[in-house]
Design an enzyme around this catalytic site. Structure first.
Site, PDB file in Angstrom:
ATOM      1  N   TYR A   1      20.507  -9.826  -2.334  1.00  0.00           N
ATOM      2  CA  TYR A   1      19.825  -8.727  -1.636  1.00  0.00           C
ATOM      3  C   TYR A   1      18.352  -8.693  -2.023  1.00  0.00           C
ATOM      4  O   TYR A   1      17.766  -7.632  -2.201  1.00  0.00           O
ATOM      5  CB  TYR A   1      20.523  -7.385  -1.934  1.00  0.00           C
ATOM      6  CG  TYR A   1      22.012  -7.469  -1.705  1.00  0.00           C
ATOM      7  CD1 TYR A   1      22.508  -7.561  -0.411  1.00  0.00           C
ATOM      8  CD2 TYR A   1      22.919  -7.527  -2.761  1.00  0.00           C
ATOM      9  CE1 TYR A   1      23.873  -7.696  -0.179  1.00  0.00           C
ATOM     10  CE2 TYR A   1      24.277  -7.658  -2.535  1.00  0.00           C
ATOM     11  CZ  TYR A   1      24.737  -7.739  -1.243  1.00  0.00           C
ATOM     12  OH  TYR A   1      26.079  -7.882  -1.021  1.00  0.00           O
TER      13      TYR A   1
ATOM     14  N   CYS B   1       0.822  -1.195   0.000  1.00  0.00           N
ATOM     15  CA  CYS B   1       0.000   0.000   0.000  1.00  0.00           C
ATOM     16  C   CYS B   1       0.865   1.258   0.000  1.00  0.00           C
ATOM     17  O   CYS B   1       0.833   2.046   0.948  1.00  0.00           O
ATOM     18  CB  CYS B   1      -0.919  -0.059   1.218  1.00  0.00           C
ATOM     19  SG  CYS B   1      -2.295   1.036   1.066  1.00  0.00           S
ATOM     20  N   GLU B   2       1.673   1.417  -1.019  1.00  0.00           N
ATOM     21  CA  GLU B   2       2.504   2.613  -1.201  1.00  0.00           C
ATOM     22  C   GLU B   2       2.708   2.849  -2.692  1.00  0.00           C
ATOM     23  O   GLU B   2       2.920   1.895  -3.447  1.00  0.00           O
ATOM     24  CB  GLU B   2       3.889   2.440  -0.551  1.00  0.00           C
ATOM     25  CG  GLU B   2       3.836   2.381   0.953  1.00  0.00           C
ATOM     26  CD  GLU B   2       5.136   2.819   1.622  1.00  0.00           C
ATOM     27  OE1 GLU B   2       5.905   3.596   1.014  1.00  0.00           O
ATOM     28  OE2 GLU B   2       5.354   2.372   2.751  1.00  0.00           O
TER      29      GLU B   2
HETATM   30  N1  LLP Z   1      32.073  -7.214   1.921  1.00  0.00           N
HETATM   31  C1  LLP Z   1      31.528  -6.249   2.674  1.00  0.00           C
HETATM   32  C2  LLP Z   1      32.244  -5.777   3.862  1.00  0.00           C
HETATM   33  C3  LLP Z   1      30.285  -5.702   2.315  1.00  0.00           C
HETATM   34  O1  LLP Z   1      29.759  -4.739   3.055  1.00  0.00           O
HETATM   35  C4  LLP Z   1      29.611  -6.189   1.165  1.00  0.00           C
HETATM   36  C5  LLP Z   1      28.307  -5.645   0.769  1.00  0.00           C
HETATM   37  C6  LLP Z   1      30.219  -7.206   0.422  1.00  0.00           C
HETATM   38  C7  LLP Z   1      31.457  -7.693   0.825  1.00  0.00           C
HETATM   39  C8  LLP Z   1      29.588  -7.817  -0.793  1.00  0.00           C
HETATM   40  O2  LLP Z   1      29.334  -6.934  -1.803  1.00  0.00           O
HETATM   41  P1  LLP Z   1      28.852  -7.494  -3.243  1.00  0.00           P
HETATM   42  O3  LLP Z   1      29.938  -8.370  -3.786  1.00  0.00           O
HETATM   43  O4  LLP Z   1      27.605  -8.255  -3.041  1.00  0.00           O
HETATM   44  O5  LLP Z   1      28.643  -6.280  -4.058  1.00  0.00           O
HETATM   45  N2  LLP Z   1      21.645  -4.039  -0.787  1.00  0.00           N
HETATM   46  C9  LLP Z   1      22.490  -3.538  -1.843  1.00  0.00           C
HETATM   47  C10 LLP Z   1      23.922  -4.017  -1.717  1.00  0.00           C
HETATM   48  C11 LLP Z   1      24.550  -3.708  -0.383  1.00  0.00           C
HETATM   49  C12 LLP Z   1      25.906  -4.321  -0.214  1.00  0.00           C
HETATM   50  C13 LLP Z   1      26.385  -4.206   1.180  1.00  0.00           C
HETATM   51  N3  LLP Z   1      27.680  -4.729   1.401  1.00  0.00           N
HETATM   52  C14 LLP Z   1      21.870  -3.919  -3.191  1.00  0.00           C
HETATM   53  O6  LLP Z   1      20.812  -4.532  -3.216  1.00  0.00           O
HETATM   54  O7  LLP Z   1      22.409  -3.581  -4.241  1.00  0.00           O
END
Ligand code: LLP
Length: 428
Positions: A380, A351-352
């Site tokens: 994510y 509802c947004e």
């Molecule tokens: N290592 C650390 C310390 C992190 O904070 C993160 C992600 C990763 C590794 C892994 O990053 P990746 O390889 O997945 O890019 N919710 C957001 C992404 C937030 C990521 C947070 N930290 C999205 O949906 O795009």
């Protein structure tokens, strides 16, 4: 388009050899469908390319991307370690069978209780501040814990400003200028730091900022080695490896990427006489991002001031489009090859007004009863889902060789209410 969309002989979307429509008939929607083979292929592609250039190489899967125990078991079998950011993730990783030495805990703004939990678990503790260092020294015998520091190398990158974790606006890590002093302080407190870490952001498809971060971190490592006399067992460049979400984006050339990074890494090891530490990275998205599809059913076609296809998922199920304006490619799962004939908004059931999976999206004819497949919903996605609007969280299934298994049951109303108490005086 650099992601694969397979159609089976019935004309339906095939996910890891399973028919998407049959899955919705069996399990209902919304439904996260995870392809085990893709996770293994993604892991192996990164592992093999990096380790072919530098053999002491380790992957620490950033489990915040998807903490399902089955997904974590797959990665445990592959030989991965875990990047955990909370006690809950440490707990989950231990339960999934990862030994403590294979878990790096990178908390931020950590409480003493959280530090104590990490100490008692025996994991590597990657510290984010001087405050945490000082508090940790009072909580435990510094000789008994393995520590490292997260450094902010002043470089940041990411697909959205919320996902940039390096640079002068970022809350994360210790400033690179301060690194040598912080390591000296740790030694004075009785610790023997063994590692150094950075993570500059998430969703990076351009190797440039990543290379810059590697260079900066290696220069910092060299300085810390010379000035504070630290011998490094590992150097961790974090995660951030992007995947294409938009149709015109291309996959990272992981072979080229790994060759450039390891080349720079090895040059800097020599330049600073750093020996042969383990090189680590912490991909989350790259490992699981394209391995899952969210199936959701169209229940309403509405011609208002605009044309809407209303579905049975919402930002409680998949937050990324609402939170970051992220593009997720969408196909009609019962006719994935149909030509686009219209532009339409795809709206969720929260509802947004911001609950939209797509605005003005070129799509084929869509009818009530059709199933939409929202692609690249592995990272994510479930892990950021919520019970907003009192909606039970959805189901995750795993596909292996065309067969499906439930790896997370659909929640029921009782789960939404589970932890509530009503004071007796309010029951009268
Ligand atoms: N290592 C650390 C310390 C992190 O904070 C993160 C992600 C990763 C590794 C892994 O990053 P990746 O390889 O997945 O890019 N919710 C957001 C992404 C937030 C990521 C947070 N930290 C999205 O949906 O795009």
């Amino acid at each position: 388009m650099d992601f694969d969309i397979k159609t089976n002989e019935k004309g339906n979307l095939s996910i890891g050899g399973a028919d998407a429509i049959e899955l919705t008939e069996k399990y209902n929607t919304p439904l996260y469908v995870i392809d085990e083979t893709k996770i293994r292929d993604n892991y192996r592609r990164v592992y093999e390319s990096f380790s072919s250039h530098y053999n002491d190489f380790k992957i620490f899967y950033a489990c915040k991307a998807n903490t399902n125990l089955a997904v974590m078991r797959i990665l445990e079998q592959e030989g991965s370690g875990i990047d955990a950011v909370s006690p809950g993730e440490i707990y989950t990783a231990l339960l999934a069978g990862f030994e403590a030495e294979r878990i790096i805990y990178t908390g931020n703004n950590v409480t003493n209780e959280e530090l104590k939990f990490a100490v008692d678990s025996g994991v590597i503790i990657n510290l984010d501040s001087i405050s945490a260092l000082k508090r940790l020294s009072k909580l435990t015998d510094p000789k008994k814990v393995k520590i490292s520091f997260r450094i902010n190398p002043k470089v940041g990158a990411g697909h959205h400003e919320h996902c940039i974790t390096g640079g002068d606006l970022s809350k994360f890590g210790v400033m690179e200028e301060e690194a040598a002093d912080v390591y000296s302080m740790a030694k004075d407190l009785g610790f023997t730091p063994v590692g150094i870490h950075t993570h500059i952001g998430s969703g990076i498809l351009d190797p440039e900022p990543f290379m810059l971060a590697v260079e900066t971190l290696m220069d910092v490592t060299g300085r810390v080695h010379e000035e504070a006399g630290v011998k490094f067992e590992f150097i961790d460049f974090g995660g951030g490896l992007g995947i294409p979400y938009e149709t015109e984006e291309s996959k990272l050339d992981i072979e080229k990427f790994s060759k450039e990074i390891t080349g720079l890494f090895k040059d800097k090891l020599n330049e600073y006489n750093l020996g042969k530490p383990t090189m680590c990275i912490e991909p989350g998205r790259y490992i699981v991002g394209d391995a899952s599809v969210l199936l959701t059913k169209v229940n309403t076609i509405k011609q208002s001031y605009r044309k809407f296809a209303g579905v049975d998922a919402g930002f409680n199920t998949l937050l990324r489009p609402s939170m970051y304006g992220s593009y997720h490619h969408i196909v009609v799962a019962n006719k994935p090859e149909a030509e686009n004939t219209q532009k339409i908004d795809i709206a969720g059931n929260v509802c947004e007004s911001g609950d939209l999976f797509a605005r003005d999206r070129p799509m084929p004819e869509i009818n009530e009863g059709d199933t939409l497949a929202i692609l690249n919903a592995g990272a994510y996605a479930f892990s950021m889902s919520s019970q907003y609007n009192s909606r039970p969280k959805t189901m995750e299934i795993l596909i292996k060789d065309g067969e499906s298994e439930i790896i997370r049951e659909r929640e029921i109303f009782a789960d939404v209410l589970a932890k509530q108490n009503v004071p007796i005086r309010l029951l009268k």
